[in-house]
Write a protein that holds these residues in place. Structure first.
Motif, PDB file in Angstrom:
ATOM      1  N   CYS A  15       0.843  -1.191   0.000  1.00 40.77           N
ATOM      2  CA  CYS A  15       0.000   0.000   0.000  1.00 40.77           C
ATOM      3  C   CYS A  15       0.880   1.243   0.000  1.00 40.77           C
ATOM      4  O   CYS A  15       1.932   1.279   0.646  1.00 40.77           O
ATOM      5  CB  CYS A  15      -0.918   0.013   1.219  1.00 40.77           C
ATOM      6  SG  CYS A  15      -2.220   1.280   1.105  1.00 40.77           S
ATOM      7  N   THR A  16       0.455   2.248  -0.716  1.00 42.82           N
ATOM      8  CA  THR A  16       1.229   3.488  -0.826  1.00 42.82           C
ATOM      9  C   THR A  16       0.744   4.563   0.139  1.00 42.82           C
ATOM     10  O   THR A  16       1.176   5.713   0.056  1.00 42.82           O
ATOM     11  CB  THR A  16       1.170   4.033  -2.263  1.00 42.82           C
ATOM     12  OG1 THR A  16      -0.203   4.219  -2.642  1.00 42.82           O
ATOM     13  CG2 THR A  16       1.824   3.075  -3.242  1.00 42.82           C
ATOM     14  N   CYS A  17      -0.156   4.203   1.053  1.00 41.17           N
ATOM     15  CA  CYS A  17      -0.615   5.212   2.012  1.00 41.17           C
ATOM     16  C   CYS A  17       0.518   5.558   2.976  1.00 41.17           C
ATOM     17  O   CYS A  17       1.455   4.785   3.183  1.00 41.17           O
ATOM     18  CB  CYS A  17      -1.839   4.712   2.780  1.00 41.17           C
ATOM     19  SG  CYS A  17      -1.488   3.414   4.006  1.00 41.17           S
ATOM     20  N   SER A  18       0.442   6.740   3.584  1.00 38.83           N
ATOM     21  CA  SER A  18       1.440   7.176   4.555  1.00 38.83           C
ATOM     22  C   SER A  18       0.847   8.285   5.417  1.00 38.83           C
ATOM     23  O   SER A  18      -0.156   8.917   5.039  1.00 38.83           O
ATOM     24  CB  SER A  18       2.705   7.690   3.855  1.00 38.83           C
ATOM     25  OG  SER A  18       2.423   8.887   3.146  1.00 38.83           O
ATOM     26  N   ARG A  19       1.469   8.542   6.539  1.00 39.38           N
ATOM     27  CA  ARG A  19       1.004   9.616   7.410  1.00 39.38           C
ATOM     28  C   ARG A  19       1.138  10.966   6.706  1.00 39.38           C
ATOM     29  O   ARG A  19       0.295  11.848   6.871  1.00 39.38           O
ATOM     30  CB  ARG A  19       1.792   9.604   8.718  1.00 39.38           C
ATOM     31  CG  ARG A  19       1.255  10.582   9.771  1.00 39.38           C
ATOM     32  CD  ARG A  19       1.951  10.413  11.105  1.00 39.38           C
ATOM     33  NE  ARG A  19       1.413  11.347  12.085  1.00 39.38           N
ATOM     34  CZ  ARG A  19       0.344  11.135  12.827  1.00 39.38           C
ATOM     35  NH1 ARG A  19      -0.324   9.999  12.690  1.00 39.38           N
ATOM     36  NH2 ARG A  19      -0.083  12.034  13.698  1.00 39.38           N
ATOM     37  N   GLU A  20       2.194  11.105   5.902  1.00 35.31           N
ATOM     38  CA  GLU A  20       2.388  12.359   5.185  1.00 35.31           C
ATOM     39  C   GLU A  20       1.253  12.610   4.198  1.00 35.31           C
ATOM     40  O   GLU A  20       0.769  13.740   4.067  1.00 35.31           O
ATOM     41  CB  GLU A  20       3.733  12.329   4.449  1.00 35.31           C
ATOM     42  CG  GLU A  20       4.036  13.611   3.679  1.00 35.31           C
ATOM     43  CD  GLU A  20       5.348  13.544   2.936  1.00 35.31           C
ATOM     44  OE1 GLU A  20       5.695  14.527   2.262  1.00 35.31           O
ATOM     45  OE2 GLU A  20       6.029  12.497   3.024  1.00 35.31           O
ATOM     46  N   ARG A  21       0.830  11.563   3.484  1.00 41.05           N
ATOM     47  CA  ARG A  21      -0.264  11.729   2.526  1.00 41.05           C
ATOM     48  C   ARG A  21      -1.571  12.089   3.234  1.00 41.05           C
ATOM     49  O   ARG A  21      -2.348  12.908   2.747  1.00 41.05           O
ATOM     50  CB  ARG A  21      -0.452  10.452   1.715  1.00 41.05           C
ATOM     51  CG  ARG A  21       0.643  10.214   0.693  1.00 41.05           C
ATOM     52  CD  ARG A  21       0.264   9.097  -0.254  1.00 41.05           C
ATOM     53  NE  ARG A  21       1.213   9.002  -1.356  1.00 41.05           N
ATOM     54  CZ  ARG A  21       1.027   8.297  -2.452  1.00 41.05           C
ATOM     55  NH1 ARG A  21      -0.099   7.616  -2.601  1.00 41.05           N
ATOM     56  NH2 ARG A  21       1.928   8.251  -3.406  1.00 41.05           N
ATOM     57  N   VAL A  22      -1.804  11.452   4.372  1.00 35.18           N
ATOM     58  CA  VAL A  22      -3.007  11.777   5.137  1.00 35.18           C
ATOM     59  C   VAL A  22      -2.939  13.213   5.636  1.00 35.18           C
ATOM     60  O   VAL A  22      -3.935  13.945   5.618  1.00 35.18           O
ATOM     61  CB  VAL A  22      -3.188  10.788   6.307  1.00 35.18           C
ATOM     62  CG1 VAL A  22      -4.363  11.199   7.179  1.00 35.18           C
ATOM     63  CG2 VAL A  22      -3.393   9.379   5.783  1.00 35.18           C
ATOM     64  N   ALA A  23      -1.755  13.644   6.077  1.00 35.44           N
ATOM     65  CA  ALA A  23      -1.583  15.027   6.537  1.00 35.44           C
ATOM     66  C   ALA A  23      -1.904  16.008   5.417  1.00 35.44           C
ATOM     67  O   ALA A  23      -2.574  17.030   5.630  1.00 35.44           O
ATOM     68  CB  ALA A  23      -0.162  15.238   7.042  1.00 35.44           C
TER      69      ALA A  23
END
Length: 321
Positions: free
Chosen positions: A256-264
Motif C-alpha cells: 500500500c502506498t498510504c502514509s502519514r504524510e499523505r493523510v496530513a
C-alpha cells in the motif's frame, strides 16, 4: 508465493501471461477481515476484486510504463466503485465501496450495472509526472456494441482492449478465498504495408487463424482448473502442441502506498477551519486507509501543527556526540 508467468508463441505474433495471486491475495483479504470498521467483503465483491487484481497485473505486465495502472468499475448497483491498482513493480492493492445489500449469487451486472449505466475505467498514472502532465484514462461502458449487458469482467476488458487499443485479447479470470488468477492471450499488431493499408493478405489471414486457435484453447480453461492447478500444469494442458518461449517468473505482491504524510496533506486540503471543527467535535482526526486498513490519528496538537507556518514549528534538538 504469487507468480506471474509471461510467454510468447514462437514464430507467431501472439503473447500470453498467466498470474496466480496466492499470498498477496490472502493478505489483502486478511487485512480486510481484521479491519473492525469494515469487516470482510461479501463473497461476490471479493471475487470481483480478485479478478480485477489478476487482470490489473496481467495488463500492467504488458506495458512499459513507470507508474500505476488503475482499473475501476463503477455504476448504480450496491457496489458504487471497485478499484485495483498495480504499480510498475507489480505491487498491488484493491478496495471497494459497498453501499447496498449484496446477494450471494450476485455477479457483475447485479453489483455495478443494474440499469446498464455502469462503466469501466483504466487509468495510467505516471510515477514522475512532467509539468502539466495528466494521467491517461480510457472509459468504456459495461455493455456490448448492441447494448447488451456484459456478464463478466473478462468480457468488459476484452471489449476495452479491442475498442481502445485495437488488440484482440482473450481473458480468463477467477478468484476465491485463496487464489486470484488470470490467463491472458493477446494478438500482437501485424506490421507492414498490408496492415497500414487495412488489407488482409494471405499471411495475415494465416496469423489470424493461429491466434483464433490459441484463443479457443485458452477459452477452454475452466474456473476450477485456473484456481487449483499450478502454472506449469495449466500451460502444458492447454498448449502442449505449441512452442512456447517462457520468460523468468515475476512475483506480484501486496503493498500500500498510504502514509502519514499523505493523510496530513489530505487534512490540509480540508482547510484549517474544517479540520479544527472535526477536532473540536471528535477530539482528533482519525483516517483509515480503504486499501490496507491502516489507521492514522491526529490529535489536537498534531492537527494544529499541520497548519503552522515553518517559523512556528518547535525547534529540533539533537544530542551532541
Amino acid at each position: 508465493m504469487s507468480e506471474l508467468h509471461k510467454f510468447i508463441f514462437e514464430g507467431l505474433p501472439v503473447r500470453g501471461a498467466l498470474v496466480r495471486l496466492t499470498g498477496a491475495w490472502t493478505e489483502i483479504l486478511a487485512r480486510r477481515q481484521a479491519n473492525s470498521a469494515t469487516g470482510a467483503w461479501p463473497p461476490p465483491v471479493a471475487e470481483l476484486l480478485g479478478e480485477m487484481a489478476a487482470a490489473g497485473v496481467l495488463m500492467q505486465s504488458n506495458i512499459k510504463f513507470n507508474g500505476a495502472l488503475v482499473l475501476q468499475v463503477f455504476g448504480d448497483g450496491p457496489v458504487k466503485v471497485a478499484v485495483a491498482e498495480v504499480q510498475h513493480d507489480l505491487a498491488l492493492r484493491v478496495t471497494a465501496k459497498v453501499l447496498g445489500h449484496v446477494q450471494p449469487a450476485d455477479r457483475l451486472p447485479d453489483l455495478v450495472n443494474v440499469h446498464n449505466k455502469g462503466r469501466c475505467a483504466i487509468t495510467l498514472d505516471p510515477r514522475d509526472k512532467l509539468p502539466g502532465q495528466q494521467p491517461y484514462q480510457g472509459v468504456v461502458p459495461l455493455h456490448g456494441d448492441h447494448g447488451e449487458k456484459l456478464a463478466r469482467l473478462s468480457d468488459v476488458l476484452q471489449h476495452y482492449m479491442l475498442q481502445s487499443e485495437q488488440l484482440d485479447t482473450t481473458l480468463v479470470l477467477a478468484a476465491d478465498a485463496k487464489v486470484a488468477a488470470g490467463l491472458l492471450i493477446q494478438r500482437l499488431p501485424a506490421e507492414g504495408e498490408g496492415n497500414l493499408a487495412g488489407k488482409a493478405n494471405e499471411d495475415e489471414i494465416g496469423l489470424n487463424e493461429h491466434y483464433n486457435r490459441i484463443a479457443t484453447l485458452a477459452s477452454s480453461l475452466q474456473r476450477d482448473e485456473l484456481l487449483e492447478l499450478d502454472a506449469d500444469t495449466v500451460l502444458r494442458r492447454l498448449f502442449w502442441e505449441e512452442r512456447l518461449m517462457r520468460f523468468p517468473a515475476q512475483a506480484p505482491r501486496f503493498a500500500c502506498t498510504c502514509s502519514r504524510e499523505r493523510v496530513a496533506n489530505m487534512i490540509r486540503s480540508l482547510g484549517r477551519e474544517e479540520a479544527e471543527g472535526i477536532v473540536e467535535e471528535q477530539g482528533g482526526i482519525e483516517v483509515g486507509c480503504d486499501f490496507c486498513g491502516q489507521q492514522y490519528r491526529f490529535d489536537a496538537v498534531d492537527a494544529a501543527q499541520l497548519f503552522a507556518s515553518p517559523g512556528d514549528q518547535p525547534p529540533v534538538t539533537s544530542a551532541v556526540q
